[in-house]
Design a protein around this motif. Structure first.
Motif, mmCIF file in Angstrom:
data_model
loop_
_atom_site.group_PDB
_atom_site.id
_atom_site.type_symbol
_atom_site.label_atom_id
_atom_site.label_comp_id
_atom_site.label_asym_id
_atom_site.label_seq_id
_atom_site.Cartn_x
_atom_site.Cartn_y
_atom_site.Cartn_z
ATOM 1 N N GLN A 76 0.823 -1.209 0.000
ATOM 2 C CA GLN A 76 0.000 0.000 0.000
ATOM 3 C C GLN A 76 0.867 1.274 0.000
ATOM 4 O O GLN A 76 0.776 2.098 0.923
ATOM 5 N N PRO A 77 1.697 1.436 -1.015
ATOM 6 C CA PRO A 77 2.627 2.573 -1.056
ATOM 7 C C PRO A 77 1.902 3.894 -1.302
ATOM 8 O O PRO A 77 0.753 3.923 -1.748
ATOM 9 N N ALA A 78 2.600 4.978 -0.998
ATOM 10 C CA ALA A 78 2.040 6.316 -1.218
ATOM 11 C C ALA A 78 3.127 7.216 -1.806
ATOM 12 O O ALA A 78 4.303 6.844 -1.877
ATOM 13 N N ALA A 79 2.701 8.394 -2.249
ATOM 14 C CA ALA A 79 3.617 9.425 -2.748
ATOM 15 C C ALA A 79 4.565 8.883 -3.818
ATOM 16 O O ALA A 79 4.135 8.234 -4.762
ATOM 17 N N ARG A 80 5.877 9.133 -3.647
ATOM 18 C CA ARG A 80 6.841 8.781 -4.681
ATOM 19 C C ARG A 80 6.886 7.279 -4.951
ATOM 20 O O ARG A 80 7.056 6.853 -6.100
ATOM 21 N N ASP A 81 6.760 6.462 -3.909
ATOM 22 C CA ASP A 81 6.802 5.009 -4.114
ATOM 23 C C ASP A 81 5.655 4.551 -5.013
ATOM 24 O O ASP A 81 5.839 3.696 -5.881
#
Length: 228
Positions: A76-81
């Motif tokens: 469940q990555p966010a932003a740049r990832d």
């Protein structure tokens, strides 16, 4: 499991994904080189090698896309990832399409090889643009590996050179066709090849644009060169 272990596991997942993407890119580079060699040497045996490589590319596209989906579901990555994972999936699609273009070049070359009029047409621009497309793809993959936005922006600018070669060849091809109608059929085959090379350059440029998207969070696909 500690947050530290989770972070390390995520980094390992991303590293493996990047490695597979670059492996796929290397195969596409090989495909383009084989297709251009077939065109330069009239070696129809190389066509089957390109077709076989294209099957491998299709399998790699599916494998990497599945890996991206699994990582998003588990981490469940966010932003740049998250942008990196989305860009990876889009880059894979562009690589697969570039491989398709290499296959088209090789298959069209097999047809051309049986036409006696083929050798009467100077295809210098096709050879130059093929080398340019291969170099731009290599640079785009390198920029993606290093997340180098400066190199990526330069690639977007440099793609114009391939377009210029394409336009120059089209103008010359029209002259051939007007002077000798017997070259029309073979001229259209060469036009198809030139267009395929131009598209390879476009796919490489797309990859470069995704580098900027990952790092800056900005979609530059439709901005002018001056804005970029």
């Amino acid at each position: 499991m500690s947050d530290k272990h989770l972070a390390r596991g995520f980094e390992a997942d991303l590293h493996l994904l990047s490695t597979r993407l670059l492996e796929m890119g290397g195969l596409v580079e090989s495909q383009i080189a084989l297709a251009m060699k077939a065109l330069n040497t009239w070696d129809v045996a190389l066509v089957e090698l390109v077709i076989e490589g294209e099957r491998r590319l299709n399998a790699m596209e599916i494998e990497i896309d599945e890996a991206v989906s699994n990582i998003i579901a588990r981490r469940q990555p966010a932003a740049r990832d998250l942008r990196l994972l989305m860009a990876t999936s889009k880059c894979v699609a562009n690589l697969e399409r570039a491989g398709d273009e290499a296959r088209k070049i090789a298959k069209r070359m097999r047809r051309i090889a049986t036409d006696g009029a083929a050798r009467s047409i100077n295809i210098a621009e096709i050879k130059v643009s093929g080398e340019m497309a291969s170099q731009i793809l290599r640079r785009a993959l390198d920029a993606f590996a290093r997340m180098d936005t400066v190199a990526a922006a330069q690639i977007v600018q440099d793609d114009e050179a391939i377009d210029n070669e394409f336009r120059a060849f089209v103008r010359k091809l029209i002259t051939y066709m007007m002077e000798d109608p017997r070259t029309i059929a073979i001229g259209l085959d060469y036009l198809f090849i030139a267009k395929a090379i131009e598209r390879i350059g476009d796919h490489a440029t797309n990859i470069a644009e995704f580098v900027i998207y990952v790092v800056k969070g900005t979609d530059v696909r439709h901005v002018s060169h001056e804005q970029l």
